[in-house]
Design an enzyme around this catalytic site. Sequence first.
Site, PDB file in Angstrom:
ATOM      1  N   ASP A  43     -19.525  34.346  67.350  1.00 44.00           N
ATOM      2  CA  ASP A  43     -19.317  34.776  68.734  1.00 44.00           C
ATOM      3  C   ASP A  43     -18.204  35.802  68.880  1.00 44.00           C
ATOM      4  OD1 ASP A  43     -21.332  33.432  70.044  1.00 44.00           O
ATOM      5  OD2 ASP A  43     -20.121  31.677  70.516  1.00 44.00           O
ATOM      6  N   ASP A  66     -28.805  34.626  69.475  1.00 43.48           N
ATOM      7  CA  ASP A  66     -27.598  35.091  70.165  1.00 43.48           C
ATOM      8  C   ASP A  66     -26.880  36.190  69.385  1.00 43.48           C
ATOM      9  OD1 ASP A  66     -28.305  32.285  70.288  1.00 43.48           O
ATOM     10  OD2 ASP A  66     -26.605  31.923  71.615  1.00 43.48           O
TER      11      ASP A  66
END
Length: 324
Positions: free
Chosen positions: A46, A104
């Site tokens: 992330d 993602d």
Amino acid sequence: MPPRQHQAPNTRPPQVVKVVDLLDLKDAAIRYTDLLAKVTNSRQHDIGFMLYCPMGEGLRLAPEKRADYAKWLQEGAATLASLYNPDVGLIRSWPWGNHLVIIDNMMNLELLEWAAKNGGDAKYHDIAVSHARKTDENHFRADGGTYHVLDYDPNNGDWVTAVYSKQGANLVHSSWSRGQGWAIYGFTMMYRETKDPRFLVRAMKSADYAIDNPNMPADGVPYWDFGAPGEERDSSAAAVMASGLLELADFVGGEKGASYRAFAVKQLASLASSAYFSEGDEIGHFLLKHGVGHKPAHSEVDTPLDYGDYYFLEALLRLRDKAR
């Protein structure tokens, strides 16, 4: 002395609107963004979200911080690139399993592309392209829907050892709606950065799956999973889709592009309505209600989400800029 002005009967007095000091907002943004300098060496997938979203905006809006942000972004890009396995051709998402990759991760590639074009190692671009190509090849069903998690043989990027639906409702027959949004947005972004037509095709297939899905609600705000009609809506998924669709519409053009734009506008109108947009201090300082973070884990269900607000604002700005 001038005559007193009487208010007409049955009319409401003007509302008092609190004007937000934009300099105060900028100071707060810089203060919180600076705190992220400590995560530039954090080996997690992330890191692209965590750094490029705020610092990428900071490069534009806070020129006095440009040197710091550029330095931290380059450090973050190096950390993200360290998660790349050349034998697989993909950036690793999680440290368990063989070589786990989630949809993602497409969103993190923008950090690598920026770094490569702004003094960083040219290999960052090659890593981003490799990751996007392998994701395009393996992460989608024939109908354009996306899987959430693929686990690769760490020595062979052509061999998927397992498929998981970590955040979705059903492994085979449906798609997690925010993951579909990541695909629309991520492949559109990679087309912008590379002009590789395969990425544009994949972005369109991802968009068509969402827009034409029989379980897409009439207001354009999807259920948290396309295979879970009647369950919670996910405002964050709609925000991500809308922002991606607005950019995709420009690249596609013509009637098809116009249809993408129209759907994004519908989504934004729904999100701006009282059904999804908070009124007063209803949910604190958040903008959007009814987000779903991770329902299978019973985490952040029917709640505001910071990334939902981020992409909602980004989509509104994209819409505004095109209207000028």
